[in-house]
Scaffold this motif. Structure first.
Motif, mmCIF file in Angstrom:
data_model
loop_
_atom_site.group_PDB
_atom_site.id
_atom_site.type_symbol
_atom_site.label_atom_id
_atom_site.label_comp_id
_atom_site.label_asym_id
_atom_site.label_seq_id
_atom_site.Cartn_x
_atom_site.Cartn_y
_atom_site.Cartn_z
ATOM 1 N N ARG A 10 0.830 -1.206 0.000
ATOM 2 C CA ARG A 10 0.000 0.000 0.000
ATOM 3 C C ARG A 10 0.863 1.254 0.000
ATOM 4 N NH1 ARG A 10 -3.664 -3.522 2.885
ATOM 5 N NH2 ARG A 10 -2.955 -2.910 4.940
ATOM 6 N N HIS A 42 -5.980 -4.090 -1.982
ATOM 7 C CA HIS A 42 -5.244 -2.988 -1.361
ATOM 8 C C HIS A 42 -5.876 -1.638 -1.725
ATOM 9 C CE1 HIS A 42 -2.082 -5.311 0.465
ATOM 10 N NE2 HIS A 42 -1.765 -5.894 -0.684
ATOM 11 N N LYS A 45 -8.944 -0.946 0.407
ATOM 12 C CA LYS A 45 -8.618 -0.474 1.758
ATOM 13 C C LYS A 45 -8.192 0.976 1.738
ATOM 14 C CE LYS A 45 -7.619 -4.901 3.758
ATOM 15 N NZ LYS A 45 -6.848 -5.682 4.672
ATOM 16 N N LEU A 46 -7.410 1.366 0.739
ATOM 17 C CA LEU A 46 -6.967 2.758 0.623
ATOM 18 C C LEU A 46 -8.149 3.681 0.325
ATOM 19 C CD1 LEU A 46 -3.707 2.142 -1.430
ATOM 20 C CD2 LEU A 46 -3.808 3.029 0.909
#
Length: 82
Positions: A10, A42, A45-46
């Motif tokens: 990330r 990923h 989530k970001l």
């Protein structure tokens, strides 16, 4: 925010987006040499953390950093100064 950025992939994604401005999953997949599904997890989530945002262009989504504090954090995290 730090918890989300705690993963090396990330951090790499965010650093790449800061350097390039924006890019899509295919470009990230080539740069990171990781499966598309892993990168998408990923990115989710970001995005949920409010660090990046996506802009749709046809079938592709181009991601960019939308949180200005993230640039400062990444610079501190990756700083060579001790």
């Amino acid at each position: 925010m730090l918890k989300v950025l705690a993963h090396p992939v990330r951090i790499c994604i965010v650093k790449g987006l800061l350097d390039k401005g924006e890019c899509n999953v295919s470009h990230m997949q080539n740069c990171l040499d990781a499966p598309q599904s892993t990168i998408s997890q990923h990115l989710q989530k970001l995005r949920t953390a409010g660090i990046i945002e996506g802009r749709r262009n046809g079938l592709e989504i181009y991601y960019s950093v939308c949180n200005e504090k993230v640039a400062e954090l990444i610079n501190v995290i990756l700083s060579e100064d001790k």
